[in-house]
Write an enzyme that holds these catalytic residues in place. Sequence first.
Site, PDB file in Angstrom:
ATOM      1  N   ASP A   1     -11.565   0.801   2.347  1.00  0.00           N
ATOM      2  CA  ASP A   1     -10.583   0.981   3.411  1.00  0.00           C
ATOM      3  C   ASP A   1     -11.281   1.303   4.732  1.00  0.00           C
ATOM      4  OD1 ASP A   1      -8.108   1.081   4.527  1.00  0.00           O
ATOM      5  OD2 ASP A   1      -7.645   3.109   3.855  1.00  0.00           O
TER       6      ASP A   1
ATOM      7  N   GLU B   1      -7.982   2.242  -3.165  1.00  0.00           N
ATOM      8  CA  GLU B   1      -8.620   2.142  -1.859  1.00  0.00           C
ATOM      9  C   GLU B   1      -9.474   3.380  -1.611  1.00  0.00           C
ATOM     10  OE1 GLU B   1      -5.995   1.258   1.336  1.00  0.00           O
ATOM     11  OE2 GLU B   1      -5.156  -0.543   0.393  1.00  0.00           O
TER      12      GLU B   1
ATOM     13  N   ASN C   1      -4.422   5.163  -2.216  1.00  0.00           N
ATOM     14  CA  ASN C   1      -5.603   5.716  -1.564  1.00  0.00           C
ATOM     15  C   ASN C   1      -6.154   6.886  -2.390  1.00  0.00           C
ATOM     16  OD1 ASN C   1      -5.893   4.444   1.324  1.00  0.00           O
ATOM     17  ND2 ASN C   1      -3.694   4.747   0.984  1.00  0.00           N
TER      18      ASN C   1
ATOM     19  N   GLU D   1      -6.132  -4.815   8.879  1.00  0.00           N
ATOM     20  CA  GLU D   1      -5.183  -3.718   9.042  1.00  0.00           C
ATOM     21  C   GLU D   1      -4.740  -3.609  10.508  1.00  0.00           C
ATOM     22  OE1 GLU D   1      -6.080  -0.214   6.027  1.00  0.00           O
ATOM     23  OE2 GLU D   1      -7.841  -0.574   7.272  1.00  0.00           O
TER      24      GLU D   1
ATOM     25  N   GLU E   1       0.858  -1.185   0.000  1.00  0.00           N
ATOM     26  CA  GLU E   1       0.000   0.000   0.000  1.00  0.00           C
ATOM     27  C   GLU E   1       0.894   1.236   0.000  1.00  0.00           C
ATOM     28  OE1 GLU E   1      -3.274   2.439   2.748  1.00  0.00           O
ATOM     29  OE2 GLU E   1      -2.577   0.459   3.365  1.00  0.00           O
TER      30      GLU E   1
END
Length: 741
Positions: free
Chosen positions: A639, A610, A578, A696, A517
């Site tokens: 997310d 995301e 993101n 996460e 990520e």
Amino acid sequence: MTAARWRAWYTPIALCMAVAEVLLILFGTVVRVPVWLVWVPALVGLVATVAGFRAAAAGAEGALRAFWRRLAVAMGAVLVAAISQTVDVLTMPSTGLPPLGARTLLLYVAGATLAVTALLRLPGGARSWRRLTTTLLDVAVVAVTGGIAGSQYVDWFVERFGVSAQAWWLNIAMMAIAVAGVVVVVKIMSARQSPVSRGALWWLAPIGLAGPLSTVLMTLFKPWPHLNGSAAVLPFVGLCGVLAARAQHRHVAGARPHQVVDLSAHCRGTAIPLVATVLTSALLTVVRLSTGHLSTVQVTGTALLLLLVVARQAVALAENGTLLRTVARQAMHDELTGLYSRRWFTAAVAAAEGPRTVVLLDLKEFREINDSLGPVAGDALLIAFGKRLTALAADDAVVARLGGDEFGVLLPGTGQAGPLLTANAEPLHAAGHDVLVDLSIGVAEGEADLYRQAEIALREAASGGHRVIRYDASLERRLTQRATVAADLRRALLAGEFHLLYQPIVELPSGRMTGVESLIRWTRPDGEIVSPADFIPVAEDTGLIVELGAWIIDSVCAQAAAWQRQHGPDALTSIAVNVSARQLVDPALPEIVAAALARHRVPAHRLTVEITETAVFGGGRALATVTALAQLGVSIALDDFGTGHSSLGLLRTCPVNAIKVDKSFVDGLGGTPQQEAIATALTGIAETMGLRTVAEGVETAAQARRLFELGYRQAQGFLFARPLPPAAIDALLAQPHPAAA
């Protein structure tokens, strides 16, 4: 009368008939043309007018429809009169005057009378006693002016046509038509909020000149008996009528729903005495110079006119005071809700003395409510909310609508804002809907600069996701810091001060790295590191997040291409980026992503976008953008799942490939069954729907083991690796079985 629709050919036909009549008259002064041919343009032009009036009626409602219907009947009578006159001309002998039967004269008088009736029954706006008095005086002024002009016209008419019965009937018909024109002019100049387009009234006004003008033309056409004054003017009557109907059609098509005091109409109304006086003075001057004297009627009429003008202006002065008070009230109050306006509210806050409280309230998601329920319900919601605020505020409070969906309340003293904070406790009734609104509220208390302080608090409440923020000095410091960050953001982007780190996503239980990520970082030239928590919200507020996000997407794709070339196409199954809520409402985002993938030759399925639940919860533009991204072949991951506007229905409506379970649920693992309930349920739902799950914030080996037992096969967190620079990811990928550090 059957419904009719406006036809585009009405105007060209009427115009062609007017031009054809002019050409026939010019040609007829040289060569004798058939008598009937002169009347064809007149009849066709009047037919087009009747059709136009019927179309104007069909497109209107209420009093406006009745007005145009009456005018259509009146013009129909004029059309029949014109047909009758055509028959008279073809069958009756000439006796000095053009052939004109009693039947024809009666039909012309009937048409003029019907038109005057339609105009007199037309609403003209306000009905106060001053307005009625002003209108009566206007009519009297125009009538006296017309009487003075009419006396001169009668003298001229008698001199030209004598005093035979036919001549007097003709004179009565022409005067009736002229009166219709006078009534139109009075309506134009005195009506404030007439439902009829002012342009339509102005086009109707010249029709009143048709009668007197036709008698003038009769004398001019004596050398050419095949020509006729009525035939000459009727095509222009038709043209003016069609243009009036066309102006009304356009007015209805572009009508605006709200009306305010029409100051321009008032100014036009006060022009009536001036115009009448000027015209009368010009007429009397001409008569005096040509004859050497004035008649008793003209002298008496002039004296009466002056008295009426004085009375009219006296009433106008009194009306001006009422008008100014009305305008002042409109300036102080919001038109929709009746509350005070922003201008009045800010002035009241500035003028207030002693301790006081300013509360600013903003209805969250009002635009979405307005779009989904319609503007009528939106207006009703604003009105209902204004009434609730007024009921909750103290009697001596000032309640205002500041614009859009923002309201303000000025309260005496401090500590009085409590009741207003419950303004959304109960649903509001709006046009048949019960709507529960959410609020952002900014509160400032003290003695100075309260409006600005309350604005700062409101802005913080709206941007920070809080419901109520009370102003204090720390807000000012944060605002200053935010302004500084905003000023530095663009410079930093151009100077290359941003860079990306990558946090591994690993496979459970082996810990093998399968994806990463991307996370943005900002390091100033002096080495100071600016936290994403500080600059990302500022980038969102300023809109720079769109440009910054495009840079991130391109950089991520470039890095993915580099790893792909160096370590093979299967080194990483996914590299995530993101995307913020602000980026999702940018319609160009799918093109930006597609261009970056193509430029760096990265397969679309290698990129994961995301997004947060909140960003797409309301659907609309954001959901459409996500759908477009999914159609590119890009993977979509939700997310921080479970912390925003969580809805299992979102997993069905949004094209999701994976859900990332928030750290707060991972922290509850190993505790009671209740603490593990959500994490357990999510993996079951995801498996059923064919979605990947990524846990996460995994920080302990115990959490990793428990996640694997619950069915999780991917995770990320400090247990496996912190965010790493690209070189560190290179080192991991170079290992035979890359495992997170």
